[in-house]
Design a protein around this motif. Structure first.
Motif, short mmCIF file in Angstrom:
data_model
loop_
_atom_site.label_atom_id
_atom_site.label_comp_id
_atom_site.label_asym_id
_atom_site.label_seq_id
_atom_site.Cartn_x
_atom_site.Cartn_y
_atom_site.Cartn_z
N CYS A 235 4.60 -1.87 -2.36
CA CYS A 235 5.19 -3.15 -2.79
C CYS A 235 5.34 -3.22 -4.31
O CYS A 235 6.35 -3.71 -4.82
CB CYS A 235 4.32 -4.31 -2.30
SG CYS A 235 4.33 -4.54 -0.51
N THR B 297 8.31 -0.67 -5.60
CA THR B 297 9.62 -0.67 -4.95
C THR B 297 10.30 -2.02 -5.15
O THR B 297 9.68 -3.07 -5.01
CB THR B 297 9.48 -0.41 -3.44
OG1 THR B 297 8.65 0.74 -3.23
CG2 THR B 297 10.85 -0.16 -2.81
N VAL C 34 11.87 5.36 -2.00
CA VAL C 34 10.81 4.69 -2.77
C VAL C 34 10.35 5.57 -3.93
O VAL C 34 10.08 5.09 -5.04
CB VAL C 34 9.63 4.34 -1.85
CG1 VAL C 34 8.40 3.94 -2.66
CG2 VAL C 34 10.03 3.22 -0.89
N TYR D 148 10.97 1.46 2.87
CA TYR D 148 9.58 0.99 2.78
C TYR D 148 8.76 1.59 3.93
O TYR D 148 7.66 2.12 3.72
CB TYR D 148 9.54 -0.53 2.90
CG TYR D 148 9.84 -1.32 1.65
CD1 TYR D 148 8.83 -1.95 0.94
CD2 TYR D 148 11.14 -1.48 1.20
CE1 TYR D 148 9.09 -2.72 -0.19
CE2 TYR D 148 11.43 -2.23 0.08
CZ TYR D 148 10.41 -2.85 -0.62
OH TYR D 148 10.68 -3.60 -1.73
N THR E 292 7.81 -4.54 3.75
CA THR E 292 9.05 -5.06 3.18
C THR E 292 8.99 -6.57 3.02
O THR E 292 9.25 -7.11 1.94
CB THR E 292 10.26 -4.70 4.08
OG1 THR E 292 10.26 -3.31 4.35
CG2 THR E 292 11.56 -5.09 3.40
#
Length: 575
Positions: free
Chosen positions: A391, A394, A414, A425, A465
């Motif tokens: 998280c 990205t 990523v 993801y 995501t």
């Protein structure tokens, strides 16, 4: 005319009955211009033919439709009774193959052995796929029009010289030489500057290794499946080339391909050519994704690096590790060689399961695990570290334009670009979980992708995501029932293996019956779980190592009063 109408011919009724059982496609004949009228036997009784009308555009001529001679080596006459033979739709009844020799056609006592077609014949609609004894076809003319039934398949032909195929407005396929087990060489006598080798024409000719094209032909198109499963060992193509899907797929002997002209290569044109090790482009190639799909021995590609190439054309080439005979990835640094890095970022961010990309991914993930994952971590702690790293590193690409960008739908998105969509993801999460020792799998719905990860003894859903987009952990560790209750993109899902790097995952879709907090594993969270966990904290009751992980509701790796607070809230609210 020294002939007789077929209806009055002095031929046995049995022969006429036999011929009727396998009549040629008369409807196909009637499609052609000019129209044909009445059928006749030749004076020697060997040929049945039809005579055309005479028009201003067409002279009167003959179409041969049946042969009753005894010769196995047949020469089609150039004329009969003074009229030219221009059309051929012949069935060779007296040379019908004896099916008892199916496994040994060369020694069959009866069957068509050779056929000579004179230059006068320009229209051919003749199926010869039922003549496995046929060893030779000679076309004396330079041009011919092949119609929909011209299938010279399953024969013993080894070499053939073909006339220039004239346009045929009645069918899309025309001549077929597919499924000839001994065909080694095909040469075209004459072609235009541009030529289309039709769909499936040489498909399944495993010995075919030589194709001769006249020098005047400068632009060559290979139709779909045209040379699938042939015996070429190398291709050196001087023309401008257009290759449709599967044109040269499954050519197991093909080792090298060189393109000297401009090139357009569609998806899977060279799919599953497992011996192919080198591809060279002298000019910029226009590649569709997966053009060289699953060429598992491909090691090097040569192309002018001053132009951009679509690297996704080489997806699923896991041994591709050099460009212009220079290595791309530097094992000593865990990164691409400096001179190759820009090339990779320009040309290969859309490529999936390519050797040097896989090496880069494995190095990056291995480094992450070594630096961020420790042996004393619980499964939840490992997963939380991976989830948070993905998280944090990205950027979600929400626009429709970016969603369609292939670079957001590959294992490397990523790690190479730092931006992706749900597929990128979930792929990253899956690879990182596996490297960290967690069982995980990649799942998809109609419009979304996420992961199911095994924590202790339980599988739970994690959607990094949506957590990244919403800046929370609302989609971290949920059961099947919890996801289905939310509906939408999570209403239903299926297991998927997006690339070979994910082959480690289970083949069976895991079930997630117990939500977080369900420490008594009855598939729901309520007062009974509060009692069980309270007794555990007081030392009055044991909970197995597989199940206690469900009590870690604040995801910190321990089981304490802070988890009890969250469990009470979840039990009371029901969510």
């Amino acid at each position: 005319m020294k002939c007789m109408k077929k209806a009055a011919a002095a031929m046995s009724a049995a022969m006429i009955t036999a011929s009727a059982a396998a009549m040629p496609n008369v409807s196909a004949i009637e499609r052609w211009e000019p129209r044909y009228i009445d059928s006749y036997f030749s004076e020697d009784g060997r040929w049945v033919y039809m005579v055309s009308d005479e028009t201003e555009e067409y002279e009167k001529h003959i179409c041969i439709i049946e042969y009753y001679g005894e010769e196995a080596d047949v020469v089609i006459p150039a004329e009969i009774d003074g009229l030219p033979v221009k059309s051929l739709c012949a069935c060779f009844y007296t040379q019908a193959f004896d099916p008892s020799y199916e496994d040994d056609p060369e020694n069959a006592p009866r069957g068509l052995r050779s056929l000579v077609i004179p230059a006068s014949v320009t229209d051919i609609d003749m199926p010869l796929r039922d003549y496995p004894t046929l060893k030779s076809i000679v076309f004396e003319g330079d041009e011919a029009r092949f119609h929909s039934m011209s299938e010279f398949e399953n024969t013993l032909i080894e070499e053939i010289e073909l006339p220039k195929p004239l346009p045929d407005t009645y069918c899309y396929r025309g001549l077929s030489l597919a499924n000839n087990p001994k065909l080694r060489k095909v040469a075209y006598k004459k072609l235009d500057d541009e030529f289309l080798i039709s769909n499936s024409i040489f498909e399944n000719c495993p010995q075919l290794c030589e194709l001769v094209i006249p020098e005047n032909c400068t632009k060559l198109t290979f139709g779909g499946n045209s040379c699938m499963n042939t015996g070429f060992t190398e291709l050196d193509l001087t023309q401008d080339i257009n290759l449709y899907p599967s044109a040269f797929s499954r050519c197991e002997k093909l080792r090298s391909v060189t393109f000297h002209g401009r090139t357009n290569i569609h998806s899977a044109a060279f799919g599953e050519c497992h011996a192919l090790s080198n591809v060279t482009f002298d000019q910029y190639p226009d590649l569709f994704p997966n053009a060289f799909n699953n060429c598992t021995s491909l090691e090097n590609i040569d192309y002018p690096t001053d132009t951009q190439i679509n690297g996704s054309g080489f997806s699923n080439c896991p041994n591709l590790r050099s460009i212009n005979s220079e290595p791309v990835f530097d094992e000593s640094t865990g990164d691409f060689y400096p001179k190759m890095k820009e090339l990779v970022m320009l040309d290969f961010t859309t490529a999936d399961n390519v050797g040097f990309i896989n090496d880069y991914l494995n190095a990056k993930i291995k480094k992450f695990v070594a630096e961020e994952i420790t042996p004393d971590m619980t499964d939840i702690e490992k997963l939380r570290v991976i989830h948070d790293w993905v998280c944090a590193n990205t950027e979600y690409e929400p626009s429709a334009l970016h969603y369609k960008d292939l670079s957001n739908h590959v294992d490397s998105s990523v790690f190479l670009s730092g931006q992706s969509v749900c597929e990128g993801y979930a792929r990253a999460m899956n690879l990182m979980c596996h490297a960290a020792g967690l069982e995980s799998c990649y799942v998809i719905s109609s419009d979304h992708a996420w992961n199911i990860v095994k924590i202790g003894g339980h599988w739970l859903h994690t959607d990094s995501t949506w957590d990244d987009v919403n800046q929370n952990t609302d989609w971290f560790l949920h059961s099947d029932s919890e996801l289905k209750a939310e509906g939408g993109s999570h209403k239903r899902w299926m297991l998927s293996c997006p690339s070979d790097l994910h082959s480690f995952q289970t083949d069976t879709l895991p079930e997630s019956d117990c939500p977080m907090g369900d420490v008594n594993t009855d598939s729901k969270v309520g007062a009974a779980d509060l009692v069980t966990f309270s007794r555990y904290l007081l030392g009055a009751q044991d909970i197995s190592a597989d199940d206690i992980v469900l009590a870690d509701l604040n995801f910190d790796g321990s089981y304490d009063c802070f988890d009890m607070v969250r469990l009470r809230k979840k039990a009371v609210s029901g969510s």
